[in-house]
Motif scaffolding. Structure first.
Motif, PDB file in Angstrom:
ATOM      1  N   GLY A 252      91.500 117.438  18.196  1.00 19.92           N
ATOM      2  CA  GLY A 252      92.127 119.076  18.492  1.00 19.92           C
ATOM      3  C   GLY A 252      93.343 119.273  17.176  1.00 19.92           C
ATOM      4  N   LYS A 253      93.318 118.191  16.302  1.00 13.67           N
ATOM      5  CA  LYS A 253      94.395 118.298  15.270  1.00 13.67           C
ATOM      6  C   LYS A 253      93.930 118.701  13.779  1.00 13.67           C
ATOM      7  CE  LYS A 253      97.115 114.612  16.833  1.00 13.67           C
ATOM      8  NZ  LYS A 253      98.446 114.199  17.031  1.00 13.67           N
ATOM      9  N   LYS A 254      94.233 119.564  13.229  1.00 13.11           N
ATOM     10  CA  LYS A 254      93.786 119.657  11.989  1.00 13.11           C
ATOM     11  C   LYS A 254      94.175 118.971  10.765  1.00 13.11           C
ATOM     12  CE  LYS A 254      95.240 124.008   9.363  1.00 13.11           C
ATOM     13  NZ  LYS A 254      93.880 124.507   8.746  1.00 13.11           N
ATOM     14  N   LEU A 255      93.058 119.151   9.889  1.00 12.13           N
ATOM     15  CA  LEU A 255      92.917 118.054   8.604  1.00 12.13           C
ATOM     16  C   LEU A 255      94.025 118.835   7.852  1.00 12.13           C
ATOM     17  CD1 LEU A 255      90.858 115.977   7.027  1.00 12.13           C
ATOM     18  CD2 LEU A 255      89.612 117.451   6.909  1.00 12.13           C
ATOM     19  N   GLY A 256      94.239 117.442   6.850  1.00 12.62           N
ATOM     20  CA  GLY A 256      94.844 118.327   6.158  1.00 12.62           C
ATOM     21  C   GLY A 256      96.659 118.342   6.587  1.00 12.62           C
ATOM     22  N   ARG A 257      97.041 119.189   7.777  1.00 14.35           N
ATOM     23  CA  ARG A 257      98.477 118.860   8.087  1.00 14.35           C
ATOM     24  C   ARG A 257      98.961 118.326   8.718  1.00 14.35           C
ATOM     25  NH1 ARG A 257      98.440 123.572  12.424  1.00 14.35           N
ATOM     26  NH2 ARG A 257      97.767 121.483  13.568  1.00 14.35           N
TER      27      ARG A 257
ATOM     28  N   CYS B 223      90.346 110.418   2.953  1.00 13.16           N
ATOM     29  CA  CYS B 223      89.893 110.261   1.408  1.00 13.16           C
ATOM     30  C   CYS B 223      89.149 109.709   1.974  1.00 13.16           C
ATOM     31  CB  CYS B 223      91.380 108.772   0.802  1.00 13.16           C
ATOM     32  SG  CYS B 223      92.782 109.332   0.464  1.00 13.16           S
ATOM     33  N   THR B 224      87.588 108.836   0.543  1.00 14.74           N
ATOM     34  CA  THR B 224      86.694 108.698   0.608  1.00 14.74           C
ATOM     35  C   THR B 224      87.002 107.385  -0.869  1.00 14.74           C
ATOM     36  OG1 THR B 224      85.940 109.297  -1.523  1.00 14.74           O
ATOM     37  CG2 THR B 224      84.566 109.726   0.892  1.00 14.74           C
TER      38      THR B 224
ATOM     39  N   TYR C  69      90.645 114.136   0.111  1.00 14.18           N
ATOM     40  CA  TYR C  69      90.533 115.811   0.650  1.00 14.18           C
ATOM     41  C   TYR C  69      91.643 117.021   0.544  1.00 14.18           C
ATOM     42  CZ  TYR C  69      90.849 119.504   4.451  1.00 14.18           C
ATOM     43  OH  TYR C  69      90.837 120.684   4.299  1.00 14.18           O
ATOM     44  N   ASN C  70      93.315 116.342  -0.117  1.00  9.88           N
ATOM     45  CA  ASN C  70      94.028 117.070  -0.483  1.00  9.88           C
ATOM     46  C   ASN C  70      95.001 115.968  -1.341  1.00  9.88           C
ATOM     47  OD1 ASN C  70      95.529 115.755   1.960  1.00  9.88           O
ATOM     48  ND2 ASN C  70      96.249 117.695   2.627  1.00  9.88           N
ATOM     49  N   GLU C  71      95.793 117.054  -1.990  1.00  7.59           N
ATOM     50  CA  GLU C  71      96.729 115.888  -2.688  1.00  7.59           C
ATOM     51  C   GLU C  71      97.819 114.914  -2.136  1.00  7.59           C
ATOM     52  OE1 GLU C  71      99.645 114.513  -5.700  1.00  7.59           O
ATOM     53  OE2 GLU C  71      99.735 115.161  -4.069  1.00  7.59           O
ATOM     54  N   GLN C  72      98.009 114.617  -1.191  1.00 13.40           N
ATOM     55  CA  GLN C  72      98.881 114.315  -0.061  1.00 13.40           C
ATOM     56  C   GLN C  72      98.348 113.067   0.358  1.00 13.40           C
ATOM     57  OE1 GLN C  72     100.434 115.461   3.747  1.00 13.40           O
ATOM     58  NE2 GLN C  72     101.587 114.025   3.909  1.00 13.40           N
ATOM     59  N   SER C  73      96.429 113.217   0.808  1.00 20.75           N
ATOM     60  CA  SER C  73      96.439 112.202   0.812  1.00 20.75           C
ATOM     61  C   SER C  73      95.666 111.044   0.148  1.00 20.75           C
ATOM     62  CB  SER C  73      94.598 112.764   1.086  1.00 20.75           C
ATOM     63  OG  SER C  73      94.778 113.206   2.541  1.00 20.75           O
ATOM     64  N   GLY C  74      95.979 111.740  -1.077  1.00 20.16           N
ATOM     65  CA  GLY C  74      95.317 110.405  -2.115  1.00 20.16           C
ATOM     66  C   GLY C  74      96.354 110.153  -2.859  1.00 20.16           C
ATOM     67  N   ARG C  75      97.381 110.403  -2.813  1.00 23.32           N
ATOM     68  CA  ARG C  75      98.750 110.310  -3.202  1.00 23.32           C
ATOM     69  C   ARG C  75      99.380 109.026  -2.610  1.00 23.32           C
ATOM     70  NH1 ARG C  75     103.188 112.732  -1.623  1.00 23.32           N
ATOM     71  NH2 ARG C  75     101.574 114.853  -1.921  1.00 23.32           N
ATOM     72  N   THR C  76      99.205 109.295  -1.198  1.00 18.09           N
ATOM     73  CA  THR C  76     100.104 108.113   0.027  1.00 18.09           C
ATOM     74  C   THR C  76      98.553 106.619  -0.228  1.00 18.09           C
ATOM     75  OG1 THR C  76      99.908 110.009   1.296  1.00 18.09           O
ATOM     76  CG2 THR C  76      99.439 107.151   2.868  1.00 18.09           C
ATOM     77  N   LEU C  77      97.446 106.868  -0.568  1.00 22.89           N
ATOM     78  CA  LEU C  77      96.843 105.692  -0.825  1.00 22.89           C
ATOM     79  C   LEU C  77      96.904 105.257  -2.542  1.00 22.89           C
ATOM     80  CD1 LEU C  77      94.239 104.258   0.430  1.00 22.89           C
ATOM     81  CD2 LEU C  77      92.435 106.047  -0.475  1.00 22.89           C
ATOM     82  N   GLU C  78      97.086 105.959  -3.003  1.00 23.54           N
ATOM     83  CA  GLU C  78      97.574 105.476  -4.531  1.00 23.54           C
ATOM     84  C   GLU C  78      98.471 104.642  -3.966  1.00 23.54           C
ATOM     85  OE1 GLU C  78      97.867 108.614  -8.030  1.00 23.54           O
ATOM     86  OE2 GLU C  78      98.032 107.040  -9.245  1.00 23.54           O
ATOM     87  N   ASN C  79      99.508 105.229  -3.446  1.00 30.34           N
ATOM     88  CA  ASN C  79     100.718 104.453  -3.646  1.00 30.34           C
ATOM     89  C   ASN C  79     100.197 103.467  -2.889  1.00 30.34           C
ATOM     90  OD1 ASN C  79     102.308 106.265  -4.662  1.00 30.34           O
ATOM     91  ND2 ASN C  79     102.775 106.985  -3.255  1.00 30.34           N
TER      92      ASN C  79
END
Ligand code: UGA
Length: 451
Positions: A148-153, A158-159, A184-194
């Motif tokens: 029931g959650k919103k993807l991105g928010r 990530c893949t 999927y979005n910048e936040q997802s990519g940045r978190t995995l990159e970190n």
């Protein structure tokens, strides 16, 4: 918002999941590995790894003992108590070669149900090899539906394709050529990159792309490597028809060109394993469904299925028939340093020889004997190198184990009987050193007596 990954949960304790989970925990990250196979988890906890992989066993013992790596069968607490969940479940092929996503869907459902109970932002990462669109249209959608959650928010996606090889998996994990992140979005990519920058202390090349591009990177890389091997095999098969020409010598001249790299360019019995055959077939089917005719991918698989049959042909030409003749096969695993026999060329070789009436087949492998017994039971005989070679009319090298490369020509000569045919299916020997000892033939060596 948890943008810094402190704790990881990992779904699927197969080869990729277990190795990567153990590697992360060796870097001080608490990891909880989730798998529905309780039996398997129990074995791993007591130090019994379901496959052979150098150095993995002591690492798993160490990380489970110091509690950095935990193994559980229940998704909920593991997902809720972590900041990121990686999915590394299998993506097998169905009979037609299409990818089967049932484990991916089941994992996404369970993750979604767990996330329903969680307040904080969570990152979901698909590590399994999946056709483009799967993370967004299957994993993302299923989690949204279940949680029931919103993807991105509320959660990120990530893949993160895996490039490690069986047999050198820990080494590959420690020193990857690159880390590919589809976001999927910048936040997802940045978190995995970190996260990866922490794991590798900033010493790693990270490539960030959209979800589908990263999914396509994995299929393209594996298909290209498979294509390179099939190309080398095609050239080898042509070389065999030219007296005095050896594909290894041809390739020496070819790879001196800065544009052509020598890796994965070795001719032999072809590629096996759980990745190349499955991934080429999955990409091929995916492309066909999209209306594209895949000439090169089809050819890659065709050449590959032919190689073991070609080896049988070479034997048949020399031995004439297989009646009462003992054949030794050295090597069962799909490559050295693993016990894995999935799609191994040796399977096709043994089945093909049986069909030709060869009933006295002796096999030997440093690690894969147990796996072979599950496939062939007592339709073949198992023994040491000496027991295999003794009184054998022909021997095929089917896996490039270093142990086999050390067998001296004199040993083949003294143990085998006429015509003492040695077919080097992995090109591990210096052909010259066998002169006068055995009838040496290698994949890709032109012989003046052959057509
Ligand atoms: C392969 C890829 O190399 C990894 O990067 C990838 O992560 C993995 O698949 C996966 O998708 O999970 P793997 O299947 O472990 O790794 O084995 P490889 O080392 O790639 O070998 C595959 C097969 O190709 C073996 O049967 C090997 O004998 C054969 N091969 C390899 C050749 O016949 N010639 C060569 O020159 C190299």
């Amino acid at each position: 918002m948890a943008e810094s990954i402190k704790r990881v949960s990992f779904v699927g304790m197969g080869f990729v999941g277990l190795t990567t989970a153990a590697f992360f925990s060796s870097r001080g990250i608490p990891v909880t590995g989730i798998d529905t196979d309780v039996d398997k988890l129990q074995k791993i906890k007591t130090g019994i790894i379901p496959f052979y992989e150098a150095d993995l066993e002591p690492l798993i013992k160490r990380t489970t003992q110091n509690n950095l790596l935990k193994l559980v069968s229940d998704y909920e607490p593991a997902v809720i108590d972590s900041d990121m969940t990686m999915i590394a479940v299998g993506t097998p092929s169905n009979e037609q070669g299409q990818i089967n996503l049932k484990y991916i869907k089941a994992a996404a459902q369970s993750i979604g149900q767990a996330l329903k109970q969680k307040e904080e932002w969570h990152l979901v990462v698909v590590k399994s090899t999946v056709v483009p669109g799967t993370a967004r249209n299957v994993v993302g959608k299923v989690i949204v539906k279940e949680s029931g959650k919103k993807l991105g928010r509320d959660f990120g996606l990530c893949t993160n394709p895996e490039f490690l090889r069986e047999g050198s998996a820990l080494q590959d994990s420690m020193t990857p050529d690159r880390v590919v992140i589809g976001e999927y979005n910048e936040q997802s990519g940045r978190t995995l990159e970190n996260f990866y920058n922490t794991i590798y202390s900033g010493n790693v090349k990270i490539i960030r792309q959209n979800l589908e591009t990263a999914e396509m990177v994995k299929y393209t890389a594996n298909s290209f490597l498979a294509l390179k091997i099939s190309f080398a095999n095609e050239i080898a098969n042509i070389c065999e028809r030219i007296p005095g020409v050896d594909v290894m010598e041809v390739m020496k001249g070819v790879v001196s060109d800065f544009r052509i790299n020598s890796n994965f360019f070795r001719a032999g019995l072809g590629f096996g394993g759980s990745c190349f055959p499955k991934d080429v077939a999955a990409l091929l089917n995916f492309a066909n469904e999209k209306g594209h005719n895949t000439v090169l991918l089809d050819g890659t698989l065709q050449v590959n299925s032919y190689q073991p049959l070609h080896a049988i042909d070479i034997l048949e030409k020399t031995l004439k028939d297989f009646n009462n003749k003992k054949i030794a096969i050295l090597g069962l695993a799909f490559k050295k340093n693993t016990s894995d026999m999935r799609e191994s060329p040796s399977i096709k070789l043994i089945k093909g020889l049986h069909e030709k009436g060869a009933m006295n087949i002796f096999v030997c492998d440093p690690k894969a004997e147990k796996e072979a017994k599950e496939i062939f039971q007592n339709t073949i005989s198992y023994g040491t190198v000496e027991q295999c070679l003794s009184q054998a009319s022909a021997c095929i090298i089917a896996t490039d184990w270093s142990e086999f490369a050390e067998i001296p020509p004199e040993q083949f000569q003294s143990l085998m009987i006429e015509p003492r045919l040695l077919l080097d299916g992995r090109r591990i020997y210096d052909s010259q050193s066998f002169n006068g000892h055995v009838l040496y033939k290698g994949i890709g060596i032109g012989n003046s007596n052959d057509p």
